[in-house]
Write a protein that holds these residues in place. Structure first.
Motif, PDB file in Angstrom:
ATOM      1  N   MET A 177       0.802  -1.192   0.000  1.00  0.00           N
ATOM      2  CA  MET A 177       0.000   0.000   0.000  1.00  0.00           C
ATOM      3  C   MET A 177       0.847   1.260   0.000  1.00  0.00           C
ATOM      4  O   MET A 177       0.366   2.287  -0.395  1.00  0.00           O
ATOM      5  CB  MET A 177      -0.947  -0.002   1.179  1.00  0.00           C
ATOM      6  N   ALA A 178       2.078   1.185   0.452  1.00  0.00           N
ATOM      7  CA  ALA A 178       2.992   2.324   0.388  1.00  0.00           C
ATOM      8  C   ALA A 178       4.237   1.896  -0.376  1.00  0.00           C
ATOM      9  O   ALA A 178       4.785   0.830  -0.126  1.00  0.00           O
ATOM     10  CB  ALA A 178       3.374   2.786   1.788  1.00  0.00           C
ATOM     11  N   TRP A 179       4.646   2.729  -1.308  1.00  0.00           N
ATOM     12  CA  TRP A 179       5.769   2.382  -2.161  1.00  0.00           C
ATOM     13  C   TRP A 179       6.807   3.480  -2.134  1.00  0.00           C
ATOM     14  O   TRP A 179       6.496   4.658  -1.993  1.00  0.00           O
ATOM     15  CB  TRP A 179       5.296   2.196  -3.599  1.00  0.00           C
ATOM     16  N   LEU A 180       8.041   3.068  -2.288  1.00  0.00           N
ATOM     17  CA  LEU A 180       9.168   3.995  -2.380  1.00  0.00           C
ATOM     18  C   LEU A 180       9.998   3.558  -3.566  1.00  0.00           C
ATOM     19  O   LEU A 180      10.455   2.411  -3.627  1.00  0.00           O
ATOM     20  CB  LEU A 180      10.013   3.967  -1.104  1.00  0.00           C
ATOM     21  N   ARG A 181      10.169   4.447  -4.520  1.00  0.00           N
ATOM     22  CA  ARG A 181      10.979   4.132  -5.697  1.00  0.00           C
ATOM     23  C   ARG A 181      12.102   5.154  -5.788  1.00  0.00           C
ATOM     24  O   ARG A 181      11.856   6.364  -5.799  1.00  0.00           O
ATOM     25  CB  ARG A 181      10.139   4.190  -6.959  1.00  0.00           C
ATOM     26  N   ILE A 182      13.325   4.645  -5.844  1.00  0.00           N
ATOM     27  CA  ILE A 182      14.496   5.506  -5.961  1.00  0.00           C
ATOM     28  C   ILE A 182      15.229   5.127  -7.234  1.00  0.00           C
ATOM     29  O   ILE A 182      15.507   3.948  -7.475  1.00  0.00           O
ATOM     30  CB  ILE A 182      15.427   5.361  -4.746  1.00  0.00           C
ATOM     31  N   THR A 183      15.541   6.129  -8.035  1.00  0.00           N
ATOM     32  CA  THR A 183      16.326   5.923  -9.241  1.00  0.00           C
ATOM     33  C   THR A 183      17.683   6.566  -8.994  1.00  0.00           C
ATOM     34  O   THR A 183      17.776   7.781  -8.840  1.00  0.00           O
ATOM     35  CB  THR A 183      15.634   6.574 -10.456  1.00  0.00           C
ATOM     36  N   ALA A 184      18.695   5.713  -8.917  1.00  0.00           N
ATOM     37  CA  ALA A 184      20.051   6.190  -8.651  1.00  0.00           C
ATOM     38  C   ALA A 184      20.993   5.542  -9.663  1.00  0.00           C
ATOM     39  O   ALA A 184      21.522   4.465  -9.427  1.00  0.00           O
ATOM     40  CB  ALA A 184      20.475   5.847  -7.228  1.00  0.00           C
ATOM     41  N   PRO A 185      21.177   6.189 -10.802  1.00  0.00           N
ATOM     42  CA  PRO A 185      22.056   5.635 -11.830  1.00  0.00           C
ATOM     43  C   PRO A 185      23.472   5.440 -11.296  1.00  0.00           C
ATOM     44  O   PRO A 185      23.907   6.149 -10.383  1.00  0.00           O
ATOM     45  CB  PRO A 185      22.026   6.692 -12.931  1.00  0.00           C
ATOM     46  N   PRO A 186      24.213   4.467 -11.856  1.00  0.00           N
ATOM     47  CA  PRO A 186      25.560   4.175 -11.368  1.00  0.00           C
ATOM     48  C   PRO A 186      26.568   5.292 -11.635  1.00  0.00           C
ATOM     49  O   PRO A 186      27.627   5.314 -11.024  1.00  0.00           O
ATOM     50  CB  PRO A 186      25.942   2.894 -12.108  1.00  0.00           C
ATOM     51  N   ASP A 187      26.248   6.211 -12.494  1.00  0.00           N
ATOM     52  CA  ASP A 187      27.150   7.322 -12.807  1.00  0.00           C
ATOM     53  C   ASP A 187      26.919   8.447 -11.797  1.00  0.00           C
ATOM     54  O   ASP A 187      25.807   8.972 -11.677  1.00  0.00           O
ATOM     55  CB  ASP A 187      26.865   7.808 -14.228  1.00  0.00           C
ATOM     56  N   TRP A 188      27.951   8.842 -11.051  1.00  0.00           N
ATOM     57  CA  TRP A 188      27.817   9.855 -10.005  1.00  0.00           C
ATOM     58  C   TRP A 188      27.481  11.238 -10.548  1.00  0.00           C
ATOM     59  O   TRP A 188      27.085  12.118  -9.802  1.00  0.00           O
ATOM     60  CB  TRP A 188      29.098   9.935  -9.171  1.00  0.00           C
ATOM     61  N   THR A 189      27.605  11.442 -11.860  1.00  0.00           N
ATOM     62  CA  THR A 189      27.274  12.756 -12.421  1.00  0.00           C
ATOM     63  C   THR A 189      25.779  12.903 -12.677  1.00  0.00           C
ATOM     64  O   THR A 189      25.301  13.994 -12.924  1.00  0.00           O
ATOM     65  CB  THR A 189      28.034  12.996 -13.734  1.00  0.00           C
ATOM     66  N   VAL A 190      25.041  11.798 -12.603  1.00  0.00           N
ATOM     67  CA  VAL A 190      23.594  11.821 -12.821  1.00  0.00           C
ATOM     68  C   VAL A 190      22.887  12.015 -11.477  1.00  0.00           C
ATOM     69  O   VAL A 190      23.220  11.385 -10.486  1.00  0.00           O
ATOM     70  CB  VAL A 190      23.124  10.512 -13.497  1.00  0.00           C
ATOM     71  N   THR A 191      21.915  12.899 -11.454  1.00  0.00           N
ATOM     72  CA  THR A 191      21.182  13.218 -10.223  1.00  0.00           C
ATOM     73  C   THR A 191      20.154  12.136  -9.904  1.00  0.00           C
ATOM     74  O   THR A 191      19.326  11.807 -10.746  1.00  0.00           O
ATOM     75  CB  THR A 191      20.471  14.577 -10.378  1.00  0.00           C
ATOM     76  N   PRO A 192      20.185  11.588  -8.680  1.00  0.00           N
ATOM     77  CA  PRO A 192      19.176  10.600  -8.289  1.00  0.00           C
ATOM     78  C   PRO A 192      17.822  11.264  -8.041  1.00  0.00           C
ATOM     79  O   PRO A 192      17.740  12.471  -7.775  1.00  0.00           O
ATOM     80  CB  PRO A 192      19.733   9.998  -7.000  1.00  0.00           C
ATOM     81  N   SER A 193      16.778  10.452  -8.113  1.00  0.00           N
ATOM     82  CA  SER A 193      15.435  10.956  -7.831  1.00  0.00           C
ATOM     83  C   SER A 193      14.652   9.873  -7.112  1.00  0.00           C
ATOM     84  O   SER A 193      15.046   8.703  -7.106  1.00  0.00           O
ATOM     85  CB  SER A 193      14.720  11.361  -9.122  1.00  0.00           C
ATOM     86  N   GLY A 194      13.560  10.263  -6.493  1.00  0.00           N
ATOM     87  CA  GLY A 194      12.757   9.295  -5.770  1.00  0.00           C
ATOM     88  C   GLY A 194      11.310   9.734  -5.674  1.00  0.00           C
ATOM     89  O   GLY A 194      10.989  10.915  -5.841  1.00  0.00           O
ATOM     90  N   ARG A 195      10.458   8.764  -5.414  1.00  0.00           N
ATOM     91  CA  ARG A 195       9.034   9.034  -5.219  1.00  0.00           C
ATOM     92  C   ARG A 195       8.507   8.119  -4.132  1.00  0.00           C
ATOM     93  O   ARG A 195       8.810   6.927  -4.103  1.00  0.00           O
ATOM     94  CB  ARG A 195       8.263   8.793  -6.508  1.00  0.00           C
ATOM     95  N   SER A 196       7.721   8.674  -3.237  1.00  0.00           N
ATOM     96  CA  SER A 196       7.057   7.937  -2.169  1.00  0.00           C
ATOM     97  C   SER A 196       5.564   8.172  -2.326  1.00  0.00           C
ATOM     98  O   SER A 196       5.120   9.313  -2.369  1.00  0.00           O
ATOM     99  CB  SER A 196       7.530   8.458  -0.805  1.00  0.00           C
ATOM    100  N   TRP A 197       4.801   7.091  -2.426  1.00  0.00           N
ATOM    101  CA  TRP A 197       3.358   7.240  -2.551  1.00  0.00           C
ATOM    102  C   TRP A 197       2.641   6.113  -1.859  1.00  0.00           C
ATOM    103  O   TRP A 197       3.214   5.067  -1.605  1.00  0.00           O
ATOM    104  CB  TRP A 197       2.927   7.387  -4.008  1.00  0.00           C
ATOM    105  N   CYS A 198       1.371   6.359  -1.535  1.00  0.00           N
ATOM    106  CA  CYS A 198       0.583   5.417  -0.760  1.00  0.00           C
ATOM    107  C   CYS A 198      -0.865   5.453  -1.234  1.00  0.00           C
ATOM    108  O   CYS A 198      -1.326   6.456  -1.796  1.00  0.00           O
ATOM    109  CB  CYS A 198       0.661   5.801   0.715  1.00  0.00           C
ATOM    110  N   ALA A 199      -1.574   4.379  -0.982  1.00  0.00           N
ATOM    111  CA  ALA A 199      -2.982   4.285  -1.353  1.00  0.00           C
ATOM    112  C   ALA A 199      -3.839   5.311  -0.617  1.00  0.00           C
ATOM    113  O   ALA A 199      -4.927   5.652  -1.070  1.00  0.00           O
ATOM    114  CB  ALA A 199      -3.498   2.880  -1.078  1.00  0.00           C
ATOM    115  N   CYS A 200      -3.358   5.836   0.506  1.00  0.00           N
ATOM    116  CA  CYS A 200      -4.125   6.821   1.277  1.00  0.00           C
ATOM    117  C   CYS A 200      -4.090   8.212   0.648  1.00  0.00           C
ATOM    118  O   CYS A 200      -4.817   9.099   1.072  1.00  0.00           O
ATOM    119  CB  CYS A 200      -3.602   6.898   2.715  1.00  0.00           C
TER     120      CYS A 200
END
Length: 62
Positions: free
Chosen positions: A1-24
């Motif tokens: 019901m609650a999810w956390l997705r993080i995108t962190a490419p292996p290249d340190w020059t690329v900016t990571p991003s994330g999203r947290s969402w829930c059914a509520c």
């Protein structure tokens, strides 16, 4: 019901991003290392306080 997705490419020059969402209805996103770290903490806090994820018995009244 609650999810956390993080995108962190292996290249340190690329900016990571994330999203947290829930059914509520909880839905937050972040871009950048520091912001994604904060998002992880927010996600953990949400999982303990979400009415869909935690039982009502024994919870503090808010």
């Amino acid at each position: 019901m609650a999810w956390l997705r993080i995108t962190a490419p292996p290249d340190w020059t690329v900016t990571p991003s994330g999203r947290s969402w829930c059914a509520c209805g909880h839905d937050q996103s972040a871009t950048g290392r520091a912001a994604v770290t904060v998002l992880v903490k927010i996600h953990e806090q949400h999982r303990t306080s979400c009415p869909l994820l935690s039982p009502l018995e024994g919870r503090a009244v808010s």
